[in-house]
Design a protein around this motif. Sequence first.
Motif, PDB file in Angstrom:
ATOM      1  N   ASP A  76      24.289   9.500  36.295  1.00  0.00           N
ATOM      2  CA  ASP A  76      25.373  10.465  36.463  1.00  0.00           C
ATOM      3  C   ASP A  76      26.740   9.810  36.560  1.00  0.00           C
ATOM      4  OD1 ASP A  76      25.075   9.357  38.992  1.00  0.00           O
ATOM      5  OD2 ASP A  76      25.202  11.269  40.058  1.00  0.00           O
ATOM      6  N   THR A  77      26.807   8.480  36.531  1.00  0.00           N
ATOM      7  CA  THR A  77      28.095   7.775  36.552  1.00  0.00           C
ATOM      8  C   THR A  77      28.505   7.272  35.176  1.00  0.00           C
ATOM      9  OG1 THR A  77      27.164   5.554  36.912  1.00  0.00           O
ATOM     10  CG2 THR A  77      27.536   6.943  38.875  1.00  0.00           C
ATOM     11  N   ARG A  78      27.661   7.421  34.179  1.00  0.00           N
ATOM     12  CA  ARG A  78      27.851   6.670  32.937  1.00  0.00           C
ATOM     13  C   ARG A  78      28.853   7.275  31.964  1.00  0.00           C
ATOM     14  NH1 ARG A  78      21.693   5.606  31.715  1.00  0.00           N
ATOM     15  NH2 ARG A  78      21.165   4.455  33.607  1.00  0.00           N
ATOM     16  N   VAL A  79      29.080   8.584  32.021  1.00  0.00           N
ATOM     17  CA  VAL A  79      29.952   9.184  31.009  1.00  0.00           C
ATOM     18  C   VAL A  79      31.310   8.500  30.999  1.00  0.00           C
ATOM     19  CG1 VAL A  79      31.169  11.270  30.310  1.00  0.00           C
ATOM     20  CG2 VAL A  79      28.765  11.404  30.973  1.00  0.00           C
ATOM     21  N   ALA A  80      31.940   8.400  32.162  1.00  0.00           N
ATOM     22  CA  ALA A  80      33.263   7.777  32.219  1.00  0.00           C
ATOM     23  C   ALA A  80      33.190   6.299  31.842  1.00  0.00           C
ATOM     24  CB  ALA A  80      33.858   7.944  33.613  1.00  0.00           C
ATOM     25  N   LEU A  81      32.148   5.600  32.286  1.00  0.00           N
ATOM     26  CA  LEU A  81      32.047   4.166  32.021  1.00  0.00           C
ATOM     27  C   LEU A  81      31.848   3.876  30.534  1.00  0.00           C
ATOM     28  CD1 LEU A  81      29.821   3.123  35.052  1.00  0.00           C
ATOM     29  CD2 LEU A  81      32.181   2.384  34.630  1.00  0.00           C
ATOM     30  N   VAL A  82      30.987   4.648  29.889  1.00  0.00           N
ATOM     31  CA  VAL A  82      30.744   4.416  28.460  1.00  0.00           C
ATOM     32  C   VAL A  82      32.021   4.664  27.670  1.00  0.00           C
ATOM     33  CG1 VAL A  82      29.471   5.205  26.430  1.00  0.00           C
ATOM     34  CG2 VAL A  82      28.273   4.888  28.599  1.00  0.00           C
ATOM     35  N   HIS A  83      32.705   5.751  27.959  1.00  0.00           N
ATOM     36  CA  HIS A  83      33.934   6.050  27.219  1.00  0.00           C
ATOM     37  C   HIS A  83      35.023   5.022  27.513  1.00  0.00           C
ATOM     38  CE1 HIS A  83      32.937   9.742  25.106  1.00  0.00           C
ATOM     39  NE2 HIS A  83      32.262  10.137  26.186  1.00  0.00           N
ATOM     40  N   GLU A  84      35.078   4.519  28.744  1.00  0.00           N
ATOM     41  CA  GLU A  84      36.058   3.483  29.072  1.00  0.00           C
ATOM     42  C   GLU A  84      35.757   2.202  28.295  1.00  0.00           C
ATOM     43  OE1 GLU A  84      37.786   0.868  32.856  1.00  0.00           O
ATOM     44  OE2 GLU A  84      36.192   2.348  33.190  1.00  0.00           O
ATOM     45  N   ALA A  85      34.482   1.824  28.249  1.00  0.00           N
ATOM     46  CA  ALA A  85      34.105   0.610  27.525  1.00  0.00           C
ATOM     47  C   ALA A  85      34.446   0.728  26.041  1.00  0.00           C
ATOM     48  CB  ALA A  85      32.619   0.327  27.717  1.00  0.00           C
ATOM     49  N   ILE A  86      34.156   1.866  25.457  1.00  0.00           N
ATOM     50  CA  ILE A  86      34.475   2.083  24.039  1.00  0.00           C
ATOM     51  C   ILE A  86      35.982   2.005  23.820  1.00  0.00           C
ATOM     52  CG2 ILE A  86      34.444   3.809  22.196  1.00  0.00           C
ATOM     53  CD1 ILE A  86      31.689   4.709  23.314  1.00  0.00           C
ATOM     54  N   ALA A  87      36.764   2.638  24.715  1.00  0.00           N
ATOM     55  CA  ALA A  87      38.218   2.620  24.585  1.00  0.00           C
ATOM     56  C   ALA A  87      38.774   1.203  24.694  1.00  0.00           C
ATOM     57  CB  ALA A  87      38.850   3.523  25.644  1.00  0.00           C
ATOM     58  N   LEU A  88      38.081   0.340  25.436  1.00  0.00           N
ATOM     59  CA  LEU A  88      38.502  -1.055  25.567  1.00  0.00           C
ATOM     60  C   LEU A  88      38.090  -1.905  24.359  1.00  0.00           C
ATOM     61  CD1 LEU A  88      37.621  -1.588  29.340  1.00  0.00           C
ATOM     62  CD2 LEU A  88      39.926  -1.744  28.340  1.00  0.00           C
ATOM     63  N   GLY A  89      37.356  -1.296  23.420  1.00  0.00           N
ATOM     64  CA  GLY A  89      36.927  -2.018  22.226  1.00  0.00           C
ATOM     65  C   GLY A  89      35.671  -2.842  22.417  1.00  0.00           C
ATOM     66  N   LEU A  90      34.948  -2.595  23.497  1.00  0.00           N
ATOM     67  CA  LEU A  90      33.730  -3.345  23.765  1.00  0.00           C
ATOM     68  C   LEU A  90      32.544  -2.734  23.028  1.00  0.00           C
ATOM     69  CD1 LEU A  90      34.130  -3.778  27.634  1.00  0.00           C
ATOM     70  CD2 LEU A  90      34.524  -5.523  25.886  1.00  0.00           C
ATOM     71  N   ALA A  91      31.692  -3.568  22.469  1.00  0.00           N
ATOM     72  CA  ALA A  91      30.390  -3.105  22.006  1.00  0.00           C
ATOM     73  C   ALA A  91      29.564  -2.726  23.234  1.00  0.00           C
ATOM     74  CB  ALA A  91      29.695  -4.195  21.205  1.00  0.00           C
ATOM     75  N   VAL A  92      28.767  -1.649  23.126  1.00  0.00           N
ATOM     76  CA  VAL A  92      28.153  -1.089  24.329  1.00  0.00           C
ATOM     77  C   VAL A  92      26.647  -0.897  24.160  1.00  0.00           C
ATOM     78  CG1 VAL A  92      28.195   0.803  26.008  1.00  0.00           C
ATOM     79  CG2 VAL A  92      30.290   0.168  24.806  1.00  0.00           C
ATOM     80  N   VAL A  93      25.902  -1.387  25.162  1.00  0.00           N
ATOM     81  CA  VAL A  93      24.494  -1.039  25.345  1.00  0.00           C
ATOM     82  C   VAL A  93      24.421  -0.113  26.554  1.00  0.00           C
ATOM     83  CG1 VAL A  93      22.207  -1.885  26.000  1.00  0.00           C
ATOM     84  CG2 VAL A  93      23.591  -3.161  24.348  1.00  0.00           C
ATOM     85  N   VAL A  94      23.821   1.064  26.372  1.00  0.00           N
ATOM     86  CA  VAL A  94      23.658   2.019  27.460  1.00  0.00           C
ATOM     87  C   VAL A  94      22.193   2.002  27.894  1.00  0.00           C
ATOM     88  CG1 VAL A  94      23.979   4.399  28.215  1.00  0.00           C
ATOM     89  CG2 VAL A  94      25.451   3.448  26.422  1.00  0.00           C
ATOM     90  N   ASP A  95      21.968   1.812  29.179  1.00  0.00           N
ATOM     91  CA  ASP A  95      20.593   1.854  29.682  1.00  0.00           C
ATOM     92  C   ASP A  95      20.026   3.254  29.494  1.00  0.00           C
ATOM     93  OD1 ASP A  95      18.240   1.008  30.852  1.00  0.00           O
ATOM     94  OD2 ASP A  95      19.170   0.324  32.713  1.00  0.00           O
TER      95      ASP A  95
END
Length: 339
Positions: A76-95
Motif C-alpha cells: 500500500d506504499t508503492r504507488v507513490a514510490l514507483v512513480h517517484e522512481a520512474i520520474a527520477l529516470g530509474l529503471a524499476v523492479v517492483v516486488d
Amino acid sequence: MIGVRFGLVGYGFGGRYFHAPLLATAPGVDFVGVVTRSAQRRAELAGDRPEVPAFDSLSALAAAGAQAVAISTPADTRVALVHEAIALGLAVVVDKPFALDAAAARGFVEAAEKAGVPLSVYQNRRWDSDLLTVRRLIDAGELGAVTRFESRFERFSPEPGPPAAGGGTLRDFGAHLVDQALLLFGPATRVYAEMRGRHELDDDVFVALHHASGVESHLWGSWVQAAPGPRFRVTGTTGTYVVGGMDGQEAALVAGRTPASEGDNWGVEPEAFWGVLYRGDDGEPVPTERGRWDTYYPAFAAAVRGEGPVPVDPRDVVRNVEALDAARESATTGGAVNI
C-alpha cells in the motif's frame, strides 16, 4: 562488464532476504544502497552489509548515482514510490504484488513507457525448481494434453496472514499462484474464488481459473492449513505429475546461503524431494530442475544496458492483477466472474 548501479527501497523481510542477497551477488550488478529511514532496519543493514550505505530517500539514492531500484515495501506504499522512481529516470523492479488493483498496475506500465525506463515485476517464482520441472514435462509431452493444474501455497501459522498493507493472502500468495498458472496455460476467461480469514482480510483462499486454452487451474493459498496438500498436481491425458514441498531457495536465503556461497549447488533439490510422474498405479521419480532465482537480476541488468528484454513483462502481470481483482469480486458476490 560495468555493473548496473542498483539500489533497494525497503529492508523488511522481503528486502533483507529476497532482494539484498541476490543483488549483492548478481553478475553485472553493483549494489549501491538501501533506502530506509527505520533505525532498526539501518542497524540490520549495517550488521548484514556494512559496505552498503543507507539513504533517506529515493532522490538521495539517485543523486548518489543509482541507475535502477528494486522496491520492496508494503504494497500500500508503492504507488507513490514507483512513480517517484520512474520520474527520477530509474529503471524499476517492483516486488509482488505488483499493485493492489489493476488500475494502479496499468498506471505503472503507462508511466514507465512514457518515461522510457525499464520496468519489471519480481515474480521470482517463475524460476522455482518445481515449476521449471513442470514446464519441462509439458514441453516434452510427458503429460499429454494438460486438463487440470492444481497448485498450493499452504502453511499453518497461529498468526494471521498478510494484512491489508500487503493485500492479504489473495494478493500475497495469489500473486505467485495466478502468475504461474497464466504463464503455463495462457489467459484466463473466467474466475471463481472463495476467501475466509481471521482478521480484516483473508488468510485462506481458493481460486479457480478457466483458461482460454481449456485448462482448469485450481489454486489454494492458506496460513491455516495444518495438512498442506501437494505443491503441484498436474493432470494430463497420459500422465499426472505430483510434487510435495516448497522449492528450497527461500529457505536457503533465510538461512544465509546465497548463489555465491553455494555455487553450482544453488537451487538444486535433493533426490528425496523430487516429484513423481504417475500413469495409473505406476509412478517414477522425476529429477527436479535446478531453481534459478539467481538469474533474475542479471537479466534485468542486461535490459537496463539495452541487451535484452526485462525478465518479467509488466503487462503480463497486469493480467495477473486483473485476475486477482476478479477473484475478490467473485468471493464477495459468490459467483464466477468473466474477464
